[in-house]
Write an enzyme that holds these catalytic residues in place. Structure first.
Site, PDB file in Angstrom:
ATOM      1  N   CYS A  32       0.830  -1.205   0.000  1.00 41.92           N
ATOM      2  CA  CYS A  32       0.000   0.000   0.000  1.00 41.92           C
ATOM      3  C   CYS A  32       0.863   1.254   0.000  1.00 41.92           C
ATOM      4  CB  CYS A  32      -0.892   0.039   1.253  1.00 41.92           C
ATOM      5  SG  CYS A  32      -1.954  -1.397   1.490  1.00 41.92           S
ATOM      6  N   ASP A 442      20.241  37.863  -5.643  1.00 41.18           N
ATOM      7  CA  ASP A 442      20.571  37.726  -4.220  1.00 41.18           C
ATOM      8  C   ASP A 442      19.871  36.481  -3.666  1.00 41.18           C
ATOM      9  OD1 ASP A 442      21.315  38.055  -1.602  1.00 41.18           O
ATOM     10  OD2 ASP A 442      19.824  39.602  -1.191  1.00 41.18           O
TER      11      ASP A 442
END
Length: 466
Positions: A32, A442
């Site tokens: 699962c 930056d």
């Protein structure tokens, strides 16, 4: 994550980890996804696996409730630059089905034995098993969404024989192909009347966590090249459509902006999907087409890891809060993206009109495929465009899913006329690198390894130019 942490994720049905690992239950023989709604098994009856292929290789069958084969892929394979990550991207693109393990190894620059050993050691399954699991999922999709004959589906999914196809489907899903087709959830009247690849294959492209579809469709609408792409509708209800050149044929893909399943929760963490439809000239291209759409829409990302890291920066914290789950789109065709990064949208439209191959049957405003690098290199061999297309055509620059990103960047920088900003854009989009900062911006190192997502936040907020 250690196994105890994984078990806690299973106990809480935490959808954040769907696709990141799988668990098998020894008492039932079923595997699962972590968010499976079934009763949580006892800890001593649970085994954990890195891939669905590893679970299948140990004899576990896919759960019929949570359908673990349909989960988003692990974000790790897109982030990693090592041989395992590159191999997983290539397997997802269908290379093993088309070229075999030898072809995969050749693309990676390793021997087939080395690739087998590394994948098995880390993932619990080799390339053949990983490709087999992917073929099984493709087969289920075609069985449940089209009325193609079973024999045609077997070969379209990549199986070498109908017997191999039947055996694999029974092993993975504990059903015959006919039973799997009959049990298709929500089987529509249109499908019963005869949905075929020419009528389009309906798909749900799953994603984990929140998904900011609006900014992705804004970007695609801004960049759309007429004849190859279009975005129609109004914000919140748009549809993106484009042509695709694929290994065996061509396709027209359509993806809906409205995320599906927004009301469901996997534990405390909702997931969902984007509805899509593929019109394929050859159904063998289904797996490859799906993977290319997933990369374009960045559907295998882990928004929880990205948002957690970026929200720790005071500059980004309000932007992340405003757009949780923002994605960093990739490319449906990396070579096309590279050419468009160099030429811009207007020039790309001219190239399509002049050199693009016309579709056999236009689909609305979609009339052409984007021209191949070899065609452009011969037609317009001069300048930066000529140098780039020649390098793409002869393999000096590789941008396929298994390309080494550092090698590709170095090769791009060696071409005349390519500046750092363009190279960064190609690395981000064509190579799907989640950790790129454009030169001169930056962008602090504290945003690693998700700097590409930080850049997207700044651009969406208007703090950085596109």
């Amino acid at each position: 994550m250690d196994e105890d942490t994984r078990y806690e994720a299973v106990r809480s049905r935490d959808g954040r980890f769907d696709g990141e690992f799988f668990f098998g239950v020894t008492t039932t023989g079923i595997y699962c996804r972590p968010s499976c709604p079934a009763v949580t098994p006892r800890r001593h009856n649970v085994r954990f696996f890195a891939t669905a292929a590893a679970a299948q290789g140990c004899g576990f069958r896919a759960c019929r409730r949570c359908r673990p084969d349909a989960v988003p892929g692990s974000a790790e394979w897109n982030a990693r630059a090592d041989v395992v990550g590159r191999a997983m991207r290539l397997i997802g693109d269908g290379v093993v089905d088309r070229e075999g393990v030898a072809g995969l190894a050749d693309r990676l620059g390793y021997s087939a034995r080395q690739v087998q050993r590394q994948l098995t050691a880390e993932l619990g399954a080799g390339p053949v098993a990983l490709a087999r699991a992917q073929r099984a999922h493709t087969a289920r999709t075609l069985l449940q969404t089209t009325e193609l004959p079973v024999t045609q589906i077997a070969f379209a999914s990549g199986f070498a024989s109908v017997r191999q196809f039947n055996d694999t489907v029974r092993e993975v899903y504990a059903r015959t192909p006919s039973d799997l087709r009959a049990a298709a959830p929500g089987r529509s009247r249109a499908a019963r009347r005869g949905g075929t690849p020419t009528a389009g294959i309906p798909l749900r492209l799953a994603h984990r966590g929140p998904y900011q579809a609006g900014p992705v469709f804004d970007l695609l609408a801004h960049e759309a090249v007429p004849g190859v792409e279009e975005v129609s509708g109004t914000p919140g209800r748009r549809i993106y459509r484009r042509t695709l050149r694929l290994p065996y044929g061509t396709a027209v893909a359509a993806v809906d902006e409205r995320p599906g399943n927004r009301g469901r929760s996997s534990g405390a963490h909702p997931g969902g999907w984007l509805d899509a439809r593929l019109h394929l000239t050859d159904p063998r291209d289904l797996t490859t087409a799906v993977q290319r759409l997933r990369r374009l829409f960045d559907l295998d990302a882990d928004p929880y890891a990205v948002d957690e890291r970026l929200a720790a920066d005071p500059r980004l914290a309000p932007l992340v809060a405003a757009r949780p789950g923002l994605r960093s789109p990739g490319a449906a065709d990396p070579e096309e993206l590279a050419v468009r990064a160099v030429t811009g949208r207007v020039e790309a439209e001219r190239l399509v009109r002049r050199y693009g191959k016309a579709l056999d049957a236009p689909c609305g405003t979609l009339t052409h495929l984007f021209p191949e690098p070899a065609v452009l290199a011969e037609a317009e061999p001069h300048g930066t465009l000529g140098a780039l297309t020649a390098a793409l055509a002869d393999g000096a620059v590789r941008l396929d899913p298994g390309a080494d990103r550092d090698d590709a960047e170095a090769a791009l920088r060696a071409l005349p006329g390519l500046d750092g900003t363009t190279v960064a854009a190609i690395r981000t989009r064509a190579l799907g690198d989640p950790d790129v900062a454009p030169p001169g911006a930056d962008i602090p190192d504290s945003w690693r390894p998700w700097r590409s997502y930080g850049v997207r936040h700044l651009r969406c907020a208007g703090e950085l130019e596109r």
